[in-house]
Design a protein around this motif. Structure first.
Motif, PDB file in Angstrom:
ATOM      1  N   HIS A   1       0.816  -1.220   0.000  1.00 25.55           N
ATOM      2  CA  HIS A   1       0.000   0.000   0.000  1.00 25.55           C
ATOM      3  C   HIS A   1       0.852   1.274   0.000  1.00 25.55           C
ATOM      4  N   LYS A   2       2.116   1.154   0.346  1.00 29.59           N
ATOM      5  CA  LYS A   2       3.003   2.293   0.326  1.00 29.59           C
ATOM      6  C   LYS A   2       4.315   1.889  -0.310  1.00 29.59           C
TER       7      LYS A   2
ATOM      8  N   THR B   1       8.177   3.669  -2.445  1.00 28.08           N
ATOM      9  CA  THR B   1       9.005   4.780  -2.916  1.00 28.08           C
ATOM     10  C   THR B   1       9.474   4.479  -4.323  1.00 28.08           C
TER      11      THR B   1
ATOM     12  N   ASP C   1       1.543   9.553 -10.964  1.00 32.02           N
ATOM     13  CA  ASP C   1       0.180  10.017 -10.704  1.00 32.02           C
ATOM     14  C   ASP C   1      -0.816   9.292 -11.600  1.00 32.02           C
TER      15      ASP C   1
ATOM     16  N   LEU D   1      -1.255   5.638 -10.417  1.00 35.06           N
ATOM     17  CA  LEU D   1      -2.071   5.505  -9.210  1.00 35.06           C
ATOM     18  C   LEU D   1      -3.555   5.640  -9.537  1.00 35.06           C
ATOM     19  N   SER D   2      -3.879   6.564 -10.418  1.00 38.83           N
ATOM     20  CA  SER D   2      -5.277   6.749 -10.816  1.00 38.83           C
ATOM     21  C   SER D   2      -5.786   5.495 -11.518  1.00 38.83           C
TER      22      SER D   2
ATOM     23  N   SER E   1      -6.500   2.377  -2.712  1.00 40.84           N
ATOM     24  CA  SER E   1      -5.695   3.584  -2.743  1.00 40.84           C
ATOM     25  C   SER E   1      -4.280   3.229  -2.296  1.00 40.84           C
ATOM     26  N   ILE E   2      -3.279   3.578  -3.106  1.00 40.74           N
ATOM     27  CA  ILE E   2      -1.868   3.286  -2.831  1.00 40.74           C
ATOM     28  C   ILE E   2      -1.117   4.601  -2.781  1.00 40.74           C
ATOM     29  N   GLU E   3      -0.181   4.675  -1.832  1.00 40.34           N
ATOM     30  CA  GLU E   3       0.610   5.893  -1.684  1.00 40.34           C
ATOM     31  C   GLU E   3       2.035   5.622  -2.177  1.00 40.34           C
ATOM     32  N   LEU E   4       2.411   6.332  -3.225  1.00 44.07           N
ATOM     33  CA  LEU E   4       3.763   6.222  -3.776  1.00 44.07           C
ATOM     34  C   LEU E   4       4.431   7.589  -3.715  1.00 44.07           C
ATOM     35  N   VAL E   5       5.650   7.603  -3.226  1.00 43.22           N
ATOM     36  CA  VAL E   5       6.399   8.842  -3.092  1.00 43.22           C
ATOM     37  C   VAL E   5       7.595   8.783  -4.024  1.00 43.22           C
TER      38      VAL E   5
ATOM     39  N   GLU F   1       7.543  -0.396   1.557  1.00 44.82           N
ATOM     40  CA  GLU F   1       7.624   0.477   2.729  1.00 44.82           C
ATOM     41  C   GLU F   1       8.666  -0.014   3.720  1.00 44.82           C
TER      42      GLU F   1
END
Length: 299
Positions: free
Chosen positions: A181-182, A184, A200, A203-204, A213-217, A239
């Motif tokens: 889920h997370k 880099t 971006d 992710l969409s 929903s996944i959080e990528l930095v 993560e």
């Protein structure tokens, strides 16, 4: 010789008379009974001495004849024995010579067979070495051609390092592999802007497909080294920091080169198997004709 004779006398009386006769007998020789007049006992004695000398001479001649005949007989026997020994020696020499010649021929045949087998074995070894050398040269040429093909593919991929659709696909694939889920995202420093847009968009698309929903930095301080082997792409880390999904163009190209090498070779070298067979046949014909293998068998 004594004789008794009775004689009648005139007076009428018988008178007996004894008469004694002496006879001398001499041994008659051949020389006495000839037409010559006899000369008495001296001549007889002379003739006896002459006859005795003649007899001795005859005996001596007879002895010499016997000795001569014995000598001839001995020489004849000796010559016959010499001939027998010579014939026996000749036969023995002929047999020994034939045996020695046959042994020599047998040794020569064995030596010829040994050298012939060695030549055949060496010829096979040379043929195998030449065939292996030619195959290695052929495979090296194929490897060089493949390396050139991959280098050309890498150059084409380098020009797509900022392609939006390509980057979106790489990010989506990395998200699916990590199943986190997370995370880099790392990229080359010069590709930051293009990669941010691709993240971006990925992710969409992922949220629209899965509803998650996944959080990528996007990393701002660590980047993929920009060297000759780096041609773009992304690396996504989980993560926890222990799992990486390396989805660069170079890694994808290497995976393709390992998994799809037979298909790539069939595309680049469709007649490779036939060519190797012809190459082996050509080498065999050259080696079989006594020629030395040439260096330009591949040309």
């Amino acid at each position: 010789m004594i004789c008794f004779i009775r004689v009648r006398c005139i007076s009428g009386k018988d008178v007996s008379v004894v008469a004694v006769f002496f006879f001398f007998f001499f041994q008659a020789e051949d020389g006495i009974r000839d037409a010559q007049e006899s000369r008495g006992l001296g001549d007889v004695y002379k003739r006896q001495v002459s006859t005795q000398s003649t007899g001795d001479t005859d005996i001596a001649m007879t002895s010499r004849d016997q000795i001569s005949r014995m000598k001839e007989f001995i020489m004849h026997e000796a010559n016959q024995r010499v001939e027998e020994i010579s014939d026996e020696a000749e036969r023995s020499f002929t047999l020994d010579k034939q045996r020695m010649v046959e042994n020599g021929h047998q040794k020569m045949r064995e030596e010829f067979d040994r050298k012939d087998a060695a030549v055949v074995a060496q010829s096979k070894i040379n043929r195998s070495k030449a065939r292996s050398k030619a195959r290695l040269e052929c495979l090296e040429s194929q490897d060089q051609a493949l390396q050139k093909a991959f280098q050309a593919a890498a150059e084409q991929l380098r020009s797509l390092s900022t392609d939006h659709e390509m980057l979106v696909g790489l990010v989506l694939q990395a998200i699916g592999k990590l199943d986190e889920h997370k995370g880099t995202v790392y990229c080359r420093e010069q590709d930051q802007a293009a990669v941010k847009k691709a993240v971006d968009a990925a992710l969409s698309k992922h949220a629209g497909r899965t509803g998650e929903s996944i959080e990528l930095v996007l990393s701002q301080d660590k980047f993929i080294p920009d060297d000759e082997q780096s041609i773009g792409g992304v690396v996504v880390r989980s993560e926890c920091g222990k799992i990486y999904c390396k989805n660069t163009f170079q890694s994808r190209l290497q995976i393709i080169s390992e998994m799809c090498m037979p298909q790539i070779k069939d595309l680049l070298f469709p007649t490779s198997a036939t060519f190797l067979g012809e190459l082996d046949g050509r080498i065999s014909s050259i080696m079989g004709s006594g020629q030395e293998p040439v260096d330009d068998l591949l040309y």
